[in-house]
Design a protein around this motif. Sequence first.
Motif, PDB file in Angstrom:
ATOM      1  N   ALA B 379     -13.747  20.388  26.876  1.00 50.69           N
ATOM      2  CA  ALA B 379     -12.813  21.197  26.071  1.00 50.69           C
ATOM      3  C   ALA B 379     -11.727  20.297  25.487  1.00 50.69           C
ATOM      4  CB  ALA B 379     -12.203  22.306  26.920  1.00 50.69           C
ATOM      5  N   ARG B 380     -11.287  19.332  26.279  1.00 48.72           N
ATOM      6  CA  ARG B 380     -10.222  18.433  25.830  1.00 48.72           C
ATOM      7  C   ARG B 380     -10.760  17.470  24.766  1.00 48.72           C
ATOM      8  NH1 ARG B 380      -5.911  16.699  29.308  1.00 48.72           N
ATOM      9  NH2 ARG B 380      -6.613  17.848  31.122  1.00 48.72           N
ATOM     10  N   GLN B 381     -12.035  17.059  24.885  1.00 48.63           N
ATOM     11  CA  GLN B 381     -12.638  16.202  23.862  1.00 48.63           C
ATOM     12  C   GLN B 381     -12.737  16.978  22.543  1.00 48.63           C
ATOM     13  OE1 GLN B 381     -16.578  14.666  24.773  1.00 48.63           O
ATOM     14  NE2 GLN B 381     -16.534  13.220  23.081  1.00 48.63           N
ATOM     15  N   GLN B 382     -13.184  18.230  22.616  1.00 48.74           N
ATOM     16  CA  GLN B 382     -13.297  19.036  21.410  1.00 48.74           C
ATOM     17  C   GLN B 382     -11.921  19.207  20.763  1.00 48.74           C
ATOM     18  OE1 GLN B 382     -16.484  20.017  20.615  1.00 48.74           O
ATOM     19  NE2 GLN B 382     -15.869  20.810  18.627  1.00 48.74           N
ATOM     20  N   ALA B 383     -10.918  19.453  21.590  1.00 45.01           N
ATOM     21  CA  ALA B 383      -9.551  19.633  21.070  1.00 45.01           C
ATOM     22  C   ALA B 383      -9.056  18.334  20.434  1.00 45.01           C
ATOM     23  CB  ALA B 383      -8.619  20.073  22.196  1.00 45.01           C
ATOM     24  N   GLY B 384      -9.356  17.208  21.071  1.00 51.86           N
ATOM     25  CA  GLY B 384      -8.910  15.921  20.543  1.00 51.86           C
ATOM     26  C   GLY B 384      -9.570  15.594  19.217  1.00 51.86           C
ATOM     27  N   LEU B 385     -10.850  15.988  19.081  1.00 50.61           N
ATOM     28  CA  LEU B 385     -11.582  15.660  17.857  1.00 50.61           C
ATOM     29  C   LEU B 385     -11.114  16.482  16.660  1.00 50.61           C
ATOM     30  CD1 LEU B 385     -15.188  15.177  19.284  1.00 50.61           C
ATOM     31  CD2 LEU B 385     -13.648  13.405  18.418  1.00 50.61           C
ATOM     32  N   ALA B 386     -10.323  17.516  16.917  1.00 54.11           N
ATOM     33  CA  ALA B 386      -9.742  18.276  15.800  1.00 54.11           C
ATOM     34  C   ALA B 386      -8.697  17.427  15.085  1.00 54.11           C
ATOM     35  CB  ALA B 386      -9.116  19.564  16.322  1.00 54.11           C
ATOM     36  N   SER B 387      -8.222  16.403  15.782  1.00 51.25           N
ATOM     37  CA  SER B 387      -7.182  15.550  15.209  1.00 51.25           C
ATOM     38  C   SER B 387      -7.724  14.759  14.023  1.00 51.25           C
ATOM     39  CB  SER B 387      -6.674  14.587  16.277  1.00 51.25           C
ATOM     40  OG  SER B 387      -5.997  13.517  15.672  1.00 51.25           O
ATOM     41  N   ARG B 388      -6.888  14.574  13.031  1.00 54.04           N
ATOM     42  CA  ARG B 388      -7.270  13.785  11.856  1.00 54.04           C
ATOM     43  C   ARG B 388      -6.853  12.329  12.029  1.00 54.04           C
ATOM     44  NH1 ARG B 388     -10.188  15.514   7.382  1.00 54.04           N
ATOM     45  NH2 ARG B 388     -10.733  17.638   7.934  1.00 54.04           N
ATOM     46  N   GLN B 389      -6.377  12.015  13.217  1.00 57.50           N
ATOM     47  CA  GLN B 389      -5.847  10.672  13.434  1.00 57.50           C
ATOM     48  C   GLN B 389      -6.917   9.618  13.193  1.00 57.50           C
ATOM     49  OE1 GLN B 389      -6.325   8.929  16.818  1.00 57.50           O
ATOM     50  NE2 GLN B 389      -5.230   7.118  16.135  1.00 57.50           N
ATOM     51  N   GLY B 390      -8.123   9.900  13.667  1.00 58.58           N
ATOM     52  CA  GLY B 390      -9.222   8.962  13.437  1.00 58.58           C
ATOM     53  C   GLY B 390     -10.478   9.751  13.223  1.00 58.58           C
ATOM     54  N   ASP B 391     -11.381   9.261  12.363  1.00 58.92           N
ATOM     55  CA  ASP B 391     -12.603   9.998  12.091  1.00 58.92           C
ATOM     56  C   ASP B 391     -13.759   9.547  12.965  1.00 58.92           C
ATOM     57  OD1 ASP B 391     -11.940  11.938  10.310  1.00 58.92           O
ATOM     58  OD2 ASP B 391     -12.123  10.622   8.561  1.00 58.92           O
ATOM     59  N   TRP B 392     -13.594   8.440  13.684  1.00 58.33           N
ATOM     60  CA  TRP B 392     -14.738   7.862  14.377  1.00 58.33           C
ATOM     61  C   TRP B 392     -14.616   7.963  15.886  1.00 58.33           C
ATOM     62  CZ3 TRP B 392     -18.925   6.979  11.604  1.00 58.33           C
ATOM     63  CH2 TRP B 392     -18.763   6.869  10.214  1.00 58.33           C
ATOM     64  N   VAL B 393     -15.743   8.212  16.494  1.00 62.59           N
ATOM     65  CA  VAL B 393     -15.840   8.298  17.947  1.00 62.59           C
ATOM     66  C   VAL B 393     -16.554   7.032  18.407  1.00 62.59           C
ATOM     67  CG1 VAL B 393     -16.819   9.612  19.873  1.00 62.59           C
ATOM     68  CG2 VAL B 393     -15.961  10.809  17.831  1.00 62.59           C
ATOM     69  N   ASP B 394     -15.933   6.300  19.305  1.00 64.58           N
ATOM     70  CA  ASP B 394     -16.475   5.015  19.735  1.00 64.58           C
ATOM     71  C   ASP B 394     -17.554   5.196  20.793  1.00 64.58           C
ATOM     72  OD1 ASP B 394     -16.581   2.129  20.213  1.00 64.58           O
ATOM     73  OD2 ASP B 394     -15.610   2.630  22.110  1.00 64.58           O
ATOM     74  N   ILE B 395     -18.722   4.634  20.513  1.00 64.85           N
ATOM     75  CA  ILE B 395     -19.798   4.628  21.529  1.00 64.85           C
ATOM     76  C   ILE B 395     -20.396   3.217  21.604  1.00 64.85           C
ATOM     77  CG2 ILE B 395     -20.412   7.084  21.471  1.00 64.85           C
ATOM     78  CD1 ILE B 395     -22.712   6.305  19.516  1.00 64.85           C
ATOM     79  N   SER B 396     -19.501   2.229  21.610  1.00 66.24           N
ATOM     80  CA  SER B 396     -19.965   0.847  21.445  1.00 66.24           C
ATOM     81  C   SER B 396     -20.138   0.088  22.760  1.00 66.24           C
ATOM     82  CB  SER B 396     -18.980   0.074  20.558  1.00 66.24           C
ATOM     83  OG  SER B 396     -17.747  -0.067  21.233  1.00 66.24           O
ATOM     84  N   ARG B 397     -19.797   0.685  23.906  1.00 60.75           N
ATOM     85  CA  ARG B 397     -19.874  -0.076  25.164  1.00 60.75           C
ATOM     86  C   ARG B 397     -21.285  -0.628  25.379  1.00 60.75           C
ATOM     87  NH1 ARG B 397     -16.132   0.099  29.019  1.00 60.75           N
ATOM     88  NH2 ARG B 397     -17.726  -0.051  30.635  1.00 60.75           N
TER      89      ARG B 397
END
Lengths: 170, 435
Positions: B379-397
């Motif tokens: 729920a917190r990830q979904q809420a965070g992704l509403a932010s326009r601060q950044g468009d990309w989600v990092d999955i680079s590990r």
Amino acid sequence: MDVPAATRGIGREACERFVIDEARLLDDRRLRDWLALFTDDGAYWVPAEPNQPTPHGRVSLFYDDRELMGNRIERLEHPLIHVQTPPSRTVHLVGSITLEPMRTEPWLPAADLLVQSSVMMAECRLDAQRLFAARQWHWLRVVDGRLRIVLKRVDLVDCDAAFEAIALPI
Amino acid sequence: MPDGSTDTRSLAALVQPGRVHRRVYTDPEIFELEMARLFGRSWLYVGHASQVPSPGDFITTELGRQPVILIRHQDGTIRVLLNRCTHRGVKLLAERSGNRPRLVCLYHGWTYDTDGALARVPIDEGCAPGFRTCDFNLATAARTGTYRGFVFASLAPEGGGLPTFDEWIAPMRRNIDDIVDRAPAGEIALDVGVHRYRFRGNWKMQVENVIDSYHVPFSHASTVNRKGVQFSRREGDAEGAKVVDGQRTAASWKRRRGHDVGHGHGWTSNTELDEGSRSSPAWNEYRQALDAAVGRERAEQILTPRMHNSMLYPNASFMGLNMHIRVIRPLAVDLTEVNVYPIRLVGAPEAINVRNTRLLNVTHAAASFVQSDDIEAFARQQAGLASRQGDWVDISRGLDADEPGDEPGTRCAPSTGELLVRAQFRAWLDLMREA
Ligand code: FES
Ligand SMILES: [Fe+2]
């Protein structure tokens, strides 16, 4: 109704008071005091199926013995319990309290009294409020002249629904 | 910058090396496309034979947006029927499970056999000239496949570059065997009920989470004791896995591996537990039963679990530690339901099965110690992704640091990395392309 010797002097009124006070401990988040209401062989059960005959070998939302209740409370006291950051606030409403003829189950330790009631719990967390509604049964034993819980069974009307996280006992 | 369009090329721009655009989790249009294309074409988990033991037994579920009925026909075979009357479109069955000798539509009484054949139309003298009941049988899933009692279906016919059932299931067969073979009778049953939870987040969050060993010490901090050890999860174990050492993730935890085996499937290797000291009366009785059924050597192999969680992309996971099947059901772009079926090992002592079921109350119920914090994280990830601060989600590990796995064509890396999430998005893109 035959009244067992141990329960003499403990009437409907005392049972009513006990069930109301029990709910209030949850609302006050006095979880250790709540835990102390249970007998050593006591359990807290919220079935996940309507009319569920047993917690053994069937899924339940909660089926905690004293040890698991203790673990649950430790977790609720843990600073990193995310699902309670910030914590919920609850209010219980208990009504329609009646003393019932004793019902026994092979897996259920002996009890002296059976109290049925209806309960609603409103839970508020962040900006959301939700409602739990249930019939509940308290199997009680008299220990040193005081009432203790052998089993608290809470049958939610929507027990088989898909829930968002439930952190607090109902 | 990816815009709002959803043609194949624009979708491809959303999945880049080491990152995905937040729209894959938040855009309702992409969600609709996922329902039509990904869930409309992929092989999907439907259910297990033990849920419909007798003729006429059924369960209802959804494959993406498609309501379906898993039913055992009078001849003993299992069918996947679409849950829609062919007359005026009424949903035939509303219950989640039950038994019907025939399926009768509540509206005008059209009656179907348990294989979907239209058997009776009331007041048939009123049918239009040329009306033939055989043109109005219930539709079935375009393709079905079964493995060890598990039933899978695809709503799309063969071809168009889609894998056959054998191709799709092959890399996960061993993982399924590892669980089913633990039953002394050689079969499992999903008949002790289901835990249902939902969360306010995109379905892919759960799909990514089941193969994520990175989050455990943090998301589940409140389940770890002062020694850094989680509660015991298996019958006969004195304690659970070491998760944290001091302030850091335990070295043994970091040794867990993730395996990318194709089609978006992946699995993580198991927690290191003390196999030698595992003992309890029920456990010892179970060991004897299993030794008798499969021989000592094979029993050792089965019981030293190789895998922790196996994700059959896109909608089911099999967990070997506390044994269950989890089915992921997308409801909306930001709402997902998950059904958790504890596994009953047929032929095992009752105490073993009772213990596993009881454990799942604590680990995967809505009110569990473990899953509840994951629900909060989603729920917190979904809420965070509403932010326009950044468009990309990092999955680079672990990007480009993976190694060949133990089967040809597979890849492997520490499961505290994101190899398997990247593999899921490769499969996602492949299934999301235009037909
Ligand atoms: S809609 Fe089903 S019989 Fe008419
Ligand atoms: Fe988790």
